[in-house]
Design an enzyme around this catalytic site. Structure first.
Site, mmCIF file in Angstrom:
data_model
loop_
_atom_site.group_PDB
_atom_site.id
_atom_site.type_symbol
_atom_site.label_atom_id
_atom_site.label_comp_id
_atom_site.label_asym_id
_atom_site.label_seq_id
_atom_site.Cartn_x
_atom_site.Cartn_y
_atom_site.Cartn_z
ATOM 1 N N LYS A 79 1.009 -1.308 0.021
ATOM 2 C CA LYS A 79 0.027 0.055 0.060
ATOM 3 C C LYS A 79 0.798 1.171 -0.043
ATOM 4 C CE LYS A 79 -3.769 2.062 2.709
ATOM 5 N NZ LYS A 79 -4.553 1.908 3.795
ATOM 6 N N SER A 154 -9.725 2.005 3.013
ATOM 7 C CA SER A 154 -8.717 2.594 2.227
ATOM 8 C C SER A 154 -7.829 1.780 1.455
ATOM 9 C CB SER A 154 -7.987 3.743 2.747
ATOM 10 O OG SER A 154 -7.010 3.135 3.825
ATOM 11 N N SER A 178 -9.612 -0.365 7.259
ATOM 12 C CA SER A 178 -9.055 -0.090 5.784
ATOM 13 C C SER A 178 -8.208 -1.403 5.344
ATOM 14 C CB SER A 178 -8.060 1.006 5.894
ATOM 15 O OG SER A 178 -8.784 2.262 5.671
#
Lengths: 486, 95
Positions: A79, A154, A178
């Site tokens: 990420k 996210s 997330s």
């Protein structure tokens, strides 16, 4: 050998160890497959092909001299909120679009020490603020189960990358759900470890008392393997826990005898989709069949306050953390003025997207003179009660089981202009960050070809029990073997 | 809790966040709605409760103060929007 990109960590490790494949072959297969599907899903912000192939060659050298570790030579995506030395780290924000970190996050150092292969960086909601990956300043990521729907967020880029076999596994970060919510939306395994279990050094800060890094994987055994590598104390993160790190793979047993599970009824009301409820009931019945003692009447009455507590504390911490983006030391910088304050204000105005600004505003308000006691301090006190309520529940239960999200993936744009509706999609996951507990989301069904996730919540530093439950459930079901139609 | 435009501008000033006229109006409405949702916390009596700042019980974490090399100046300054020699270049703080 075809389809190497579809391997799990466990399978890839075995083949590498037996020298039936090389890391270069595996990495090339992953990159080739990534190039094929990426246009459809757009999970990646940066693909670092040259570095990845160099790392693969180094891994092959290590393997040929007999030095293989569980993640050696296996391609991962990260990420884009974790600093990677010499590879740009954007947080999917214009303000960091060209930021090249001079150092690696601790988790990246740990992966490199294993001689892992890093393929690149995945898309996310800007600064990890969002539940759909639509808040990326660059482009939205799409759900591979239905390209018209969001992957969750996210960490949507990481969960899509794993669901579509772009990478063998990925790392995500979880501040209010997330990792788990997009894992549920994409039908992969997402684990948020206990707060303090994994070092946050080099993780770009959103809400420092809630943020935690964790693995996104194709199955539960892989989750345990990655956690083994990234967990542990780090003196560069003063909130990193000194607790010993067990071998998490040892906890993976196929039966649940004598385990006490609580099903908190507050997670099964208000706005929950019928199909999600049905899937959860079926899944929990399966846990009972596997030997668990299930209490369907568990109760956490303070659950309804968690959303408000979270949306005071997280933005407050964010507003302090994001004050650093002043356009002086790094990142986007507004140049068209000689006035210092104007430069700072315009840098943030043009550098941040709408959700980030909204949260800076909210947090600044909650911390401002005259409102601090009514909002921030009040939320921190209710946080105390929520922690106590979980602690009491864990006197009676070894773990709690809930849906990961109250709905299946929603359509792109559906909630983009309605922040409160968007915030509600994390209603099952954010209480867990407030209390700092570990939780895992595992694939637990489908409705109309859209995934449903089950969340298993554990005691602090007891990732072993939730991995055990997740593993037993996975062995008894085949949801995790379904692949998206892409 | 209904925010006024003046309040929104004041918060933005505290955060040193520039906002367009449209954003001021949009945030005025959205933040007012979100704050209304926070009213629910008033139902709970928290008078005698300690606040929780973080969820693990670590306090006063210290480590030995051992000198270590810093990051190379070049790599740090490579990210600088404006530099002069080995320094970050900023605008005048005092007029």
């Amino acid at each position: 050998m075809n389809d190497l990109h579809q391997l799990t960590i466990g399978q890839a490790h075995q083949l590498l160890k037996e020298k039936r494949i090389s890391s270069v072959e595996l990495t090339k297969a992953s990159l080739a497959h990534l190039a094929k599907v990426e246009d459809k899903v757009r999970a990646c912000v940066t693909i670092s092909e040259d570095t990845a192939l160099k790392q693969a060659r180094e891994a092959d050298k290590a393997i040929s001299s007999g030095k293989i570790k569980p993640l050696t030579g296996i391609p991962a995506l990260i990420k884009d909120v974790m600093c990677t030395k010499s590879i740009r780290t954007t947080c999917s924000s214009k303000i960091l679009e060209n930021f090249i970190p001079p150092y690696d996050a601790t988790v990246i150092e740990k992966l490199k020490a294993e001689k892992a292969v890093i393929l690149g960086k995945t898309n996310m909601d800007e600064f990890a603020m969002g539940s759909s990956t639509e808040n990326s300043a660059f482009f939205p990521t799409r759900n591979p189960w239905d390209l018209g729907r969001v992957p969750g967020g996210s960490s949507g880029g990481s969960t899509v990358a794993v669901a579509t076999d772009e990478a063998i596994y990925a790392l995500g970060s979880d501040t209010g759900g997330s990792i788990r919510q997009p894992a549920g939306f994409c039908s992969v395994v997402g684990l948020k470890p206990t707060y303090g279990r994994v070092s946050r050094f080099g993780l770009v800060a959103f809400a420092s008392s809630l943020d935690q890094i964790g693995p996104v994987t194709k199955n539960v055994a892989d989750s345990a393997l990655v956690l083994n590598v990234i967990a542990g104390h780090d003196n560069r993160d003063s909130t990193s826990a000194p607790h010993p790190v067990p071998d998490f793979t040892k906890s993976l047993t196929p039966d649940l005898k004598n385990l006490r599970l609580g099903i908190p009824k507050e997670y099964f009301v208000e706005g929950m989709q019928k199909e999600v409820r049905v899937s959860m009931e079926t899944a929990i019945n399966k846990l009972e069949e596997l030997g668990a003692k299930v209490d369907w009447d568990a109760s956490l009455p303070l659950t309804k306050y968690a959303l408000a507590v979270y949306y005071i504390i997280a933005p407050s911490e964010a507003s302090a953390n994001l004050a650093r983006y002043d356009g002086v030391k790094y990142g986007f910088s507004y140049q068209d003025t000689n006035n210092m304050w104007e430069a700072m204000e315009k840098t943030k105005q043009f550098g941040f997207g709408a959700e980030v600004k909204r949260r800076i505003m909210l947090g600044t308000y909650a911390l401002s003179a005259g409102y601090y006691d009514a909002y921030y301090l009040k939320a921190q006190k209710v946080r105390t009660l929520i922690r106590r309520e979980f602690a009491q529940a864990f006197d009676k239960y070894d773990a709690l089981v809930t849906p990961t999200s109250p709905t299946v993936p929603f359509k792109l744009g559906e909630k983009a202009d309605d922040p409160i509706q968007m915030y509600l999609s994390d209603v099952c996951t954010l209480p867990i960050n407030i209390a700092g507990l570990p939780a895992i989301s595992v694939p637990a069904g489908f409705t109309d070809c859209l995934p449903i996730g089950m969340q298993i919540i554990g005691k602090p530093f007891d990732e072993e029990t939730i991995l055990r439950i997740a593993f037993a459930y996975e062995q008894a079901t085949d949801w995790h073997q379904r692949k998206p139609p892409i | 809790m209904k925010l006024s435009r003046e309040e929104v501008k004041h918060i933005a000033l505290l955060a040193r966040l520039g906002l367009s006229e449209d954003e001021i109006e949009k945030f005025r409405i959205q933040l007012s709605n979100i704050l209304e949702n926070f009213e629910i916390l008033k139902q709970i009596d928290t008078n005698d409760l300690p606040p929780t700042a973080q969820s693990i019980d670590l306090q006063n974490v210290l480590r030995p103060d051992e000198p270590k090399p810093s990051y190379p100046v070049k790599e740090i300054l490579d990210n600088a929007p404006q530099r002069e020699g080995d320094c970050f270049k900023t605008r005048a703080v005092l007029e």
